[in-house]
Structure formats: C-alpha cells, structure tokens
Design a protein around this motif. Structure first.
Motif, PDB file in Angstrom:
ATOM      1  N   SER A 270       0.826  -1.207   0.000  1.00 51.01           N
ATOM      2  CA  SER A 270       0.000   0.000   0.000  1.00 51.01           C
ATOM      3  C   SER A 270       0.863   1.261   0.000  1.00 51.01           C
TER       4      SER A 270
ATOM      5  N   ASP B 223       0.785   4.227  -2.880  1.00 49.40           N
ATOM      6  CA  ASP B 223       0.654   5.657  -2.576  1.00 49.40           C
ATOM      7  C   ASP B 223       1.808   6.454  -3.181  1.00 49.40           C
TER       8      ASP B 223
ATOM      9  N   LEU C 229      -6.259   4.148  -8.876  1.00 47.30           N
ATOM     10  CA  LEU C 229      -5.847   4.064  -7.477  1.00 47.30           C
ATOM     11  C   LEU C 229      -6.784   3.159  -6.686  1.00 47.30           C
TER      12      LEU C 229
ATOM     13  N   LYS D 123      -5.772  -0.252  -4.664  1.00 49.28           N
ATOM     14  CA  LYS D 123      -6.070  -0.411  -3.237  1.00 49.28           C
ATOM     15  C   LYS D 123      -6.783  -1.741  -2.985  1.00 49.28           C
TER      16      LYS D 123
ATOM     17  N   SER E  53      -4.143  -4.436  -3.171  1.00 49.48           N
ATOM     18  CA  SER E  53      -3.303  -4.405  -1.977  1.00 49.48           C
ATOM     19  C   SER E  53      -4.018  -5.042  -0.784  1.00 49.48           C
ATOM     20  N   ALA E  54      -5.280  -4.655  -0.589  1.00 57.34           N
ATOM     21  CA  ALA E  54      -6.043  -5.220   0.530  1.00 57.34           C
ATOM     22  C   ALA E  54      -6.309  -6.699   0.322  1.00 57.34           C
TER      23      ALA E  54
ATOM     24  N   ASP F  74      -2.014  -6.755   2.089  1.00 56.10           N
ATOM     25  CA  ASP F  74      -1.036  -5.669   2.201  1.00 56.10           C
ATOM     26  C   ASP F  74       0.322  -6.202   2.653  1.00 56.10           C
TER      27      ASP F  74
END
Length: 347
Positions: free
Chosen positions: A62, A66, A83, A87, A90-91, A95
């Motif tokens: 994560s 960013d 984005l 996300k 990533s989740a 992560d």
C-alpha cells in the motif's frame, strides 16, 4: 593471507566478514579446499546481511501504491479509478511487504479473485462476486506497471515480482457495429426520444469515429470551418477530423453551448430501436461502426489510424478485414492456383 597452512599441517581460515573493525572468524581444516570453501561461504553470508549493505526494504504494498500515485499515477486520466483498483489489490493480498511478494503469492491471489473469495470493493452483495479472467489480467497489468514505473523513477531497485508471470489467454471479444438499416433505426429512435443534443452527439460519433466523451465535451474553440479538433483524448494527443457542411452548420448553430449529460439516454434509444449489443458495449458501437463502414467503403487503414487516434497500428488492424479486397490475394497466390495458371508445371 586469509587462508594459510599451519606448522601442524592443518589449514587455517581467518577472515573478517564485517570488516577489519568487526569480529574475526577463525577455523581450522584438514585441507586447503575446505578452508577456501568456508571462507567463500562466510563472506557470502555476510554480503546477504542487510545491515552491511543497502537497508532492507520493508515498505508495504500500500505504501508503494501511494508513492506511485504521488509521483506518477496522479497524472493519469483515470487516476482515481486506477488508485481504487490498486487499493483493492493491496487489501486483497493482505497488504504484504512488497519486497517479499513472490509469483506464488500473485497466482494464489488471482485464483481467489476468480473464485470470488476476495472483496471487490463494493458495499453491496456484489462485494465478493467472481470476476473474469479479463479483470484479473487488468489487475495484473496495473500492479506490474506500479513496480516498473517506480523502478524507472529510482524508487524500486528489486526485481518486479510480476515480471515473468503470464497473463491468462483471452479470446478476442466480439466487436459490434451497426448496419445501414440499424443506423436508420437508431436515428429514428433518437428523433422519437426528442433529445436534440443526444441526436447531434450520435451524428458526431458516426461521422468522425469519436469516442462518446470526446463528442459530448466539444467546445466552440474546437470547431473550425468543416473541421473538428478533439482534445483531452485517451491517447493524450489532439487530432483533427473533417466535418460535412450540414454537421458543421448544426454544431455552429449551438453557439458554443455545452451538451447536457445524455449518456444514459443512449441506452434508452438503443432499446427503443430494438438493437441488441454484446455485454460491455454501448456507446463505443458508434466508433466501431464508423471504422467498419470506413474500411468497407475502401478506406485506407493508415488514414483510419490517424482519424481514430490509435498510437499502435495493431489496434486499428482489427478493422482491416472489412476492406473489400482483404485477403483476396489468397485466391490467386495460393500454390494450386499458380499451378493451374501455369499448366506447363503440371503437364
């Protein structure tokens, strides 16, 4: 010397893995080969200690997402959408520490995505819906691009964990386009709907091959005598396409007034016209229709590429088979046809 023979006949390995200021390592062996092998092993182990060299990268995925967004992703047209997808990835992967991601991790993540075992980011019952292989391939491309871009920017020095993973093979999607009869039905449905702006946007798309958003956001500054220049395009390059006099007059008559949103109304007129389109295709059928009829009328594929604004000719080649003489040389240039044409070869 770090390896030397002792008076006792033994071989001594004496080395400093952490430098002269560090702890000394000594050990005796029966042979010189063993001593040298121990020295090599000890020094190699020291090289792999993160505190002796570059600091170990403990950033989570994560954090990299960013960083990628602040340095590059914020410049993309669909920056918020991209984005959001990253996300979700990533989740969904938990992560992890980015430097520890392996091809195996990605393989298991996409398997869970295909089986609907990972949240899609929705707040409804669709949250854990199964996704298609096409969706997984897109996610693969998005995450791979993050590592590639950060490497180009000097923010990532390790290998890209997705570099050698193959995407799923995808069958070529059906590309819908409208016949002359369907175009007449569509225009009649637009007139029946009573939305003049909707009708004009459809005309622009069918006449220039523009994408819906390109046509719907036209400003007066983009229109010159019998030409229209599309700006803020998907390929980030402006392109100018000729206009017929009647269409130019219709656009000029608006005196620069912006179009009101009417994307959803297009769904209604398509149903009103009785036209069925493949899943996932709606307004883009107008662009496909322009390109298909352009080639069927004998248009040049290079000219079509410039009109549509494709940066890669391979994308435009999807329409090549609509050309009247496409692959007709196969009739005349195959070996049997040539043999029949030259009877001396087979007499």
């Amino acid at each position: 010397m770090s390896v030397r023979k002792l008076s006792t006949g033994k071989w001594l390995c004496e080395c400093y893995p952490n430098g002269r200021e560090g702890k000394r390592c000594r050990r005796q062996f029966d042979s010189k080969g063993e001593a040298l092998a121990f020295e090599t092993y000890t020094m190699d182990q020291a090289k792999n200690k993160p505190w002796l060299g570059e600091k170990e990268d403990r950033r989570k995925l994560s954090e990299l997402v960013d960083l990628w967004y602040s340095l590059h992703g914020c410049s993309l047209n669909d920056k918020k959408g991209r984005l959001g997808k990253l996300k979700i990835i990533s989740a969904g992967m938990g992560d992890p520490i980015a430097s520890m991601i392996t091809p195996k991790d990605w393989a298991h993540y996409r398997d869970q995505r295909l089986r609907g075992e990972i949240d899609n980011g929705y707040s409804t019952s669709l949250a854990t819906r199964k996704v298609s292989t096409g969706t997984v391939n897109c996610e693969h491309a998005f995450l791979r691009a993050v590592f590639n871009e950060l490497k180009r920017l000097g923010e990532w020095s390790l290998p890209n964990p997705l570099e050698n993973i193959r995407e799923f093979d995808q069958p070529e999607r059906e590309m819908a386009w409208l016949t002359q009869e369907q175009i007449l039905l569509l225009m009649a449905a637009c007139e029946q709907h009573g939305n003049d702006e909707l009708t004009l946007i459809v005309k622009v798309c069918l006449s220039t091959g523009a994408r819906w958003n390109e046509a719907a956001k036209i400003k007066s500054s983009q229109i010159s005598p019998y030409k229209i220049t599309f700006i803020n395009t998907k390929g980030k390059k402006n392109r100018t396409v000729p206009l017929t006099r009647p269409l130019y007059d219709e656009l000029i008559a608006r005196k620069g007034a912006p179009f009101l949103p009417c994307y959803k109304q297009f769904y209604r007129v398509i149903r009103l016209a009785g036209i069925e389109l493949p899943e996932g295709q709606m307004t883009h059928v107008l662009r496909h229709t322009f390109a298909s009829h352009f080639m069927m009328a004998g248009g040049n594929i290079i000219v079509l590429q410039r009109i549509l604004g494709h940066s890669d000719i391979r994308v435009t080649m999807r329409y090549a088979h609509f050309a009247p003489d496409h692959l007709e040389d196969a009739i005349h240039l195959n070996p049997l046809a040539q043999m029949v044409g030259n009877k001396n070869l087979i007499s």
